[in-house]
Scaffold this motif. Structure first.
Motif, PDB file in Angstrom:
ATOM      1  N   ALA A 175       2.371   1.728  -3.427  1.00 47.97           N
ATOM      2  CA  ALA A 175       1.352   2.238  -4.353  1.00 47.97           C
ATOM      3  C   ALA A 175       1.133   3.731  -4.156  1.00 47.97           C
ATOM      4  O   ALA A 175       0.971   4.483  -5.124  1.00 47.97           O
ATOM      5  N   LYS A 176       1.128   4.176  -2.902  1.00 45.02           N
ATOM      6  CA  LYS A 176       0.960   5.604  -2.624  1.00 45.02           C
ATOM      7  C   LYS A 176       2.139   6.408  -3.165  1.00 45.02           C
ATOM      8  O   LYS A 176       1.961   7.496  -3.720  1.00 45.02           O
ATOM      9  N   LEU A 219       1.733   6.756  -6.805  1.00 44.16           N
ATOM     10  CA  LEU A 219       0.705   7.746  -7.120  1.00 44.16           C
ATOM     11  C   LEU A 219       1.250   9.166  -6.959  1.00 44.16           C
ATOM     12  O   LEU A 219       0.947  10.047  -7.782  1.00 44.16           O
ATOM     13  N   VAL A 220       2.053   9.384  -5.920  1.00 43.88           N
ATOM     14  CA  VAL A 220       2.673  10.698  -5.729  1.00 43.88           C
ATOM     15  C   VAL A 220       3.581  11.036  -6.905  1.00 43.88           C
ATOM     16  O   VAL A 220       3.574  12.167  -7.410  1.00 43.88           O
ATOM     17  N   ALA A 237       0.832  -1.207   0.000  1.00 43.90           N
ATOM     18  CA  ALA A 237       0.000   0.000   0.000  1.00 43.90           C
ATOM     19  C   ALA A 237       0.864   1.253   0.000  1.00 43.90           C
ATOM     20  O   ALA A 237       0.561   2.229  -0.706  1.00 43.90           O
ATOM     21  N   ARG A 238       1.947   1.232   0.764  1.00 47.04           N
ATOM     22  CA  ARG A 238       2.825   2.402   0.810  1.00 47.04           C
ATOM     23  C   ARG A 238       3.548   2.612  -0.514  1.00 47.04           C
ATOM     24  O   ARG A 238       3.712   3.754  -0.970  1.00 47.04           O
TER      25      ARG A 238
END
Length: 312
Positions: free
Chosen positions: A144-145, A148-149, A141-142
């Motif tokens: 993926a974030k 996205l950033v 999840a981290r």
């Protein structure tokens, strides 16, 4: 894209000339182009399929490999199909909107890829320097974030490129001496003031990629310091071997883009066709070699790829 406001003329298309001065050899040049593109697609899609199917590969490192594969596929697919149309069918026209879209995607994906490479360096740092906390620091999840950033950053910084180009006045010259639309080349055929365009395309790559490179250098500096504290030579080799693939991919990605950027602005002695070929190689070679490098250097991925290829 913004509505065009071309005061001198409003062209519906630009003309891409391919590799100027080598038009007679276009059909032969298309062979390595098409071959590299096909190998790139096969290699990167294979990485995506294998990682997607194998639950044991659903880890941050392989999620980053999938991001890298997606950027490679997008970058080459933005340019190579149109270049092959020029080489094979002499279809040199490209709509203005198509040209601006190509510029936006080409530059945006390059900066997304830079962010992915930076995150990969951080991944290697955590894996080597804090292995016991790796699973808690870097989760899927981290990652993926962070991806996205990187995507949002690239879009925000690259959106001004097509917007400013769409507002430039163009006169009679609609010919672009390249295989694809490149921001500065399109700006240079305008009869308006392109000071902002020149400055923006010089500063932004150094700011974004420069900051990524600084973080990469910091990560590897900490890795080297941690490895040198280990007395075992075997541990040294194991630690550095985990970084080999990333270093190779990083060198192939960063070196050409800075060289192309500098030669386009400061070197008048380099023939235009040499610059075009160099720019095309940058879009062909790394996407083709990246999955091969990681397939060879990453044992777990190599075993899974071997399982699927042998089965077929």
């Amino acid at each position: 894209m913004a509505t065009l406001n071309l005061t001198h003329s409003n062209p519906s298309t630009f003309i891409l000339m391919g590799i100027s001065g080598m038009e007679d050899a276009h059909i032969w040049i298309s062979i390595p182009f098409a071959t590299s593109y096909i190998i790139s697609l096969l290699g990167n899609f294979m990485v995506l399929c294998v990682v997607g199917k194998e639950e044991t590969l659903h880890k941050p490192m392989y999620l980053l490999l999938c991001m890298l594969a997606l950027t490679d596929i997008t970058k080459s697919s933005t340019v190579v199909p149109k270049a092959l149309c020029i080489f094979w069918f002499n279809l040199k026209g490209i709509t203005v909107r198509g040209c601006l879209t190509q510029i936006f995607f080409l530059h945006s994906v390059s900066f997304v890829q830079s962010a992915v490479l930076m995150t990969m360096a951080f991944d290697r740092y955590v894996a080597i320097c804090n292995p016991l906390r790796y699973a808690t620091i870097l989760t899927n999840a981290r990652i993926a974030k962070l991806g996205l950033v990187g995507l949002v950053r690239a879009v925000l910084f690259m959106l001004p490129l097509p917007l400013t180009l769409s507002r430039l006045p163009f006169c009679d010259n609609h010919i672009i001496p390249h295989t694809h639309c490149e921001h500065l080349l399109v700006a240079m055929i305008s009869c308006g003031d392109i000071t902002f365009n020149r400055t923006y395309t010089l500063v932004i790559p150094f700011v974004l990629m420069g900051s990524d490179l600084m973080l990469i250098a910091l990560s590897y500096g900490l890795i080297i310091r941690a490895v040198l504290r280990i007395s075992s030579k075997g541990a040294h080799q194991k630690a550095f071997s985990t970084c080999t693939a990333h270093i190779c991919v990083m060198l192939m990605s960063y070196t050409p883009v800075f060289f192309i950027s500098l030669t386009r602005r400061f070197s008048e002695g380099i023939a235009p066709r040499a610059r075009i070929i160099l720019a095309d190689l940058y879009l062909l070679i790394p996407p083709m070699l990246n999955p091969i490098i990681y397939g060879v250097k990453t044992q777990e991925l190599r075993e899974k790829l071997g399982k699927y290829t042998c089965r077929r």
